[in-house]
Design a protein around this motif. Structure first.
Motif, PDB file in Angstrom:
ATOM      1  N   VAL A 182       0.849  -1.192   0.000  1.00  0.00           N
ATOM      2  CA  VAL A 182       0.000   0.000   0.000  1.00  0.00           C
ATOM      3  C   VAL A 182       0.885   1.242   0.000  1.00  0.00           C
ATOM      4  N   VAL A 183       0.537   2.219  -0.826  1.00  0.00           N
ATOM      5  CA  VAL A 183       1.177   3.527  -0.808  1.00  0.00           C
ATOM      6  C   VAL A 183       0.305   4.459   0.021  1.00  0.00           C
ATOM      7  N   LEU A 184       0.909   5.125   0.999  1.00  0.00           N
ATOM      8  CA  LEU A 184       0.200   6.041   1.897  1.00  0.00           C
ATOM      9  C   LEU A 184       0.677   7.456   1.619  1.00  0.00           C
ATOM     10  N   VAL A 185      -0.230   8.339   1.222  1.00  0.00           N
ATOM     11  CA  VAL A 185       0.132   9.698   0.825  1.00  0.00           C
ATOM     12  C   VAL A 185      -0.504  10.692   1.790  1.00  0.00           C
ATOM     13  N   GLY A 186       0.292  11.658   2.256  1.00  0.00           N
ATOM     14  CA  GLY A 186      -0.225  12.720   3.110  1.00  0.00           C
ATOM     15  C   GLY A 186       0.131  14.084   2.555  1.00  0.00           C
ATOM     16  N   CYS A 187      -0.818  15.020   2.596  1.00  0.00           N
ATOM     17  CA  CYS A 187      -0.554  16.381   2.142  1.00  0.00           C
ATOM     18  C   CYS A 187      -1.582  17.332   2.740  1.00  0.00           C
ATOM     19  N   SER A 188      -1.259  18.612   2.675  1.00  0.00           N
ATOM     20  CA  SER A 188      -2.144  19.632   3.241  1.00  0.00           C
ATOM     21  C   SER A 188      -2.124  20.845   2.323  1.00  0.00           C
ATOM     22  N   THR A 189      -1.647  21.979   2.797  1.00  0.00           N
ATOM     23  CA  THR A 189      -1.641  23.196   1.987  1.00  0.00           C
ATOM     24  C   THR A 189      -0.877  22.977   0.684  1.00  0.00           C
ATOM     25  N   GLY A 190      -1.520  23.274  -0.436  1.00  0.00           N
ATOM     26  CA  GLY A 190      -0.903  23.046  -1.737  1.00  0.00           C
ATOM     27  C   GLY A 190      -1.093  21.627  -2.234  1.00  0.00           C
ATOM     28  N   GLY A 191      -1.840  20.816  -1.495  1.00  0.00           N
ATOM     29  CA  GLY A 191      -1.967  19.403  -1.826  1.00  0.00           C
ATOM     30  C   GLY A 191      -2.738  19.070  -3.089  1.00  0.00           C
ATOM     31  N   PRO A 192      -3.889  19.697  -3.367  1.00  0.00           N
ATOM     32  CA  PRO A 192      -4.654  19.293  -4.558  1.00  0.00           C
ATOM     33  C   PRO A 192      -3.871  19.318  -5.867  1.00  0.00           C
ATOM     34  N   PRO A 193      -3.151  20.405  -6.207  1.00  0.00           N
ATOM     35  CA  PRO A 193      -2.375  20.334  -7.450  1.00  0.00           C
ATOM     36  C   PRO A 193      -1.204  19.356  -7.366  1.00  0.00           C
ATOM     37  N   ALA A 194      -0.670  19.151  -6.156  1.00  0.00           N
ATOM     38  CA  ALA A 194       0.399  18.163  -6.008  1.00  0.00           C
ATOM     39  C   ALA A 194      -0.151  16.757  -6.258  1.00  0.00           C
ATOM     40  N   LEU A 195      -1.352  16.472  -5.769  1.00  0.00           N
ATOM     41  CA  LEU A 195      -1.985  15.179  -6.033  1.00  0.00           C
ATOM     42  C   LEU A 195      -2.287  15.018  -7.513  1.00  0.00           C
ATOM     43  N   ASP A 196      -2.722  16.088  -8.137  1.00  0.00           N
ATOM     44  CA  ASP A 196      -2.960  16.071  -9.582  1.00  0.00           C
ATOM     45  C   ASP A 196      -1.692  15.630 -10.312  1.00  0.00           C
ATOM     46  N   ALA A 197      -0.563  16.257  -9.962  1.00  0.00           N
ATOM     47  CA  ALA A 197       0.704  15.931 -10.623  1.00  0.00           C
ATOM     48  C   ALA A 197       1.136  14.501 -10.336  1.00  0.00           C
ATOM     49  N   LEU A 198       1.010  14.065  -9.084  1.00  0.00           N
ATOM     50  CA  LEU A 198       1.436  12.715  -8.707  1.00  0.00           C
ATOM     51  C   LEU A 198       0.599  11.652  -9.394  1.00  0.00           C
ATOM     52  N   LEU A 199      -0.725  11.752  -9.276  1.00  0.00           N
ATOM     53  CA  LEU A 199      -1.592  10.706  -9.816  1.00  0.00           C
ATOM     54  C   LEU A 199      -1.600  10.688 -11.335  1.00  0.00           C
ATOM     55  N   ALA A 200      -1.410  11.855 -11.961  1.00  0.00           N
ATOM     56  CA  ALA A 200      -1.363  11.887 -13.422  1.00  0.00           C
ATOM     57  C   ALA A 200      -0.159  11.134 -13.958  1.00  0.00           C
ATOM     58  N   ASP A 201       0.900  11.028 -13.149  1.00  0.00           N
ATOM     59  CA  ASP A 201       2.129  10.358 -13.591  1.00  0.00           C
ATOM     60  C   ASP A 201       2.184   8.877 -13.233  1.00  0.00           C
ATOM     61  N   LEU A 202       1.194   8.388 -12.469  1.00  0.00           N
ATOM     62  CA  LEU A 202       1.152   6.961 -12.152  1.00  0.00           C
ATOM     63  C   LEU A 202       0.335   6.226 -13.208  1.00  0.00           C
ATOM     64  N   PRO A 203       0.792   5.054 -13.669  1.00  0.00           N
ATOM     65  CA  PRO A 203       0.052   4.321 -14.701  1.00  0.00           C
ATOM     66  C   PRO A 203      -1.227   3.696 -14.153  1.00  0.00           C
ATOM     67  N   GLY A 204      -2.171   3.440 -15.025  1.00  0.00           N
ATOM     68  CA  GLY A 204      -3.427   2.825 -14.611  1.00  0.00           C
ATOM     69  C   GLY A 204      -3.261   1.418 -14.075  1.00  0.00           C
ATOM     70  N   ASP A 205      -2.138   0.770 -14.388  1.00  0.00           N
ATOM     71  CA  ASP A 205      -1.887  -0.583 -13.874  1.00  0.00           C
ATOM     72  C   ASP A 205      -0.907  -0.563 -12.701  1.00  0.00           C
ATOM     73  N   PHE A 206      -0.808   0.565 -12.015  1.00  0.00           N
ATOM     74  CA  PHE A 206       0.071   0.637 -10.846  1.00  0.00           C
ATOM     75  C   PHE A 206      -0.327  -0.468  -9.870  1.00  0.00           C
ATOM     76  N   PRO A 207       0.633  -1.309  -9.427  1.00  0.00           N
ATOM     77  CA  PRO A 207       0.267  -2.559  -8.749  1.00  0.00           C
ATOM     78  C   PRO A 207      -0.111  -2.447  -7.281  1.00  0.00           C
ATOM     79  N   TRP A 208       0.029  -1.277  -6.662  1.00  0.00           N
ATOM     80  CA  TRP A 208      -0.383  -1.109  -5.270  1.00  0.00           C
ATOM     81  C   TRP A 208      -1.474  -0.058  -5.183  1.00  0.00           C
ATOM     82  N   PRO A 209      -2.474  -0.232  -4.338  1.00  0.00           N
ATOM     83  CA  PRO A 209      -3.446   0.838  -4.111  1.00  0.00           C
ATOM     84  C   PRO A 209      -2.788   2.029  -3.436  1.00  0.00           C
TER      85      PRO A 209
END
Length: 370
Positions: A182-209
């Motif tokens: 399992v990948v555990l991600v934490g963020c706060s101020t500035g997080g939404p665009p950071a999540l956008d950047a992170l998740l956009a770069d992960l492939p749809g077949d990424f093997p861990w939730p």
């Protein structure tokens, strides 16, 4: 003295905010009645930080924000309503470069403003120290435009329900004899665009939730999950009930509550939990990581701590690192506010420190064992 520009078309709101910030003795306050006047004061007053109302008569806040980020990028805190419509607009503002947002009083301004005064001052004080460069703001504007195009495009799997917690992927190659990590991600101020950047770069077949604790009000996390689901390869959903963790999916904790990793009938699940008084921010990153450590072997966990003020997540991720888990801290060069990841680094709890645009690649390497 921090130079603050208050932009609001309500004369009462301008006066109340001026009084609040002026009383601290920390701010030199100027006001603008609308977007056009705000753009003029960018060069005349040269603010260090701006509070910006979303709804104004002469120029809406999003248009004004877009112009600010082109003409003279600086930290902007949006003043937003905590409604579904307000959440969508605020998330769009974050994509365009806003650092943070605060709730707009819903009742009589003169009575309600005191309830948000301390939080408002804390957020603007933190935002004034945020890392805002012209290059990063331009990248976020380009990403926001691309996001809009992707969001309007039809999805090949549009008929699959995200609420089921699974989007089929023929290319997921998880070892059936070995439980997924399992990948555990934490963020706060500035997080939404950071999540956008992170998740956009992960492939749809990424093997861990991927399980995410983003500090946010409860009315915002659903729209955030839907937005991220539309724009990236992973299926993204808000966790509102016990939900099985499946590769190729990302799970966002509901705001104003906490998010827990547990087991049900042998399967790993995520579930919402009432916010814990022992933790200051919610969904709590520390509580998320602590719960995962109890039910998953540390070597099958990767913690990612990204932009945010405060220290939430640093303690639990440092413990995960000590137990043999892997942890990634976002680099100061890309974090809007380096409080949370910086606290992890200060505790010697980061396996590596990466700029935002390298985190997805680092995750892929660590999940594959390279």
């Amino acid at each position: 003295m921090t130079k603050l520009l208050v932009v609001d078309d309500s004369a009462l709101m301008r006066r109340l905010l001026s009084d609040i910030f002026g009383a601290t003795g920390e701010f030199d306050v100027a006001t603008a009645r609308g977007g056009a006047e705000a753009l003029q004061l960018l060069t005349e007053f040269e603010p260090d930080v701006i509070t910006l109302d979303i709804h104004m008569h002469d120029m809406d806040g999003l248009t004004c924000l877009d112009r600010i980020m082109v003409l003279r990028p600086c930290p902007v805190v949006m003043v937003s309503s905590l409604t579904s419509e307000g959440a969508e607009e605020t998330l769009e503002a974050m994509s365009l470069g806003a650092v943070d947002f605060v709730e707009k009083p819903r009742g009589a301004l003169s009575l309600e403003i005191d309830a948000i005064a301390d939080d408002l001052v804390d957020r603007v004080r933190a935002a004034a120290k945020a890392h805002v460069s012209r290059a990063s703001r331009l990248r976020e504007r380009v990403r926001a435009l691309q996001t809009g195009r992707r969001a309007n495009a039809p999805r090949e799997d549009a008929g699959t329900s995200v609420s089921s917690g699974f989007r089929p992927s023929a290319t997921i190659m998880a070892d059936p004899m070995q439980e997924t990590g399992v990948v555990l991600v934490g963020c706060s101020t500035g997080g939404p665009p950071a999540l956008d950047a992170l998740l956009a770069d992960l492939p749809g077949d990424f093997p861990w939730p991927v399980v995410i604790a983003q500090h946010m009000p409860g009315s915002f996390t659903g729209p955030l999950a839907r937005r991220l689901d539309r724009i990236g390869p992973l299926a993204v959903q808000e966790v509102t009930r016990t939900t099985r963790l499946v590769p190729g999916n990302a799970y966002i904790g509901k705001g104003d509550a906490d998010l827990i990793v547990s087991r049900r009938t042998g399967n790993l699940v995520a579930l919402p939990a009432p916010s814990s008084a022992a933790h200051f921010w919610h969904p709590s990153v520390d509580r998320l990581v602590e719960s995962a450590i109890r039910v998953v072997a540390p070597e099958r966990l990767i913690g990612v701590l990204m932009t945010g003020m405060g220290t939430d997540g640093a303690s639990a991720m440092a413990r995960l690192h000590k137990l043999g888990g892997q942890t990634i801290a976002e680099a100061e060069s890309t974090a809007v506010i380096w409080g949370m990841p910086g606290a992890l680094v200060a505790r010697n709890g980061a396996s590596c420190v990466c700029p935002l645009d390298a985190i997805a690649e680092e995750l892929a390497k660590r999940v594959s064992g390279d």
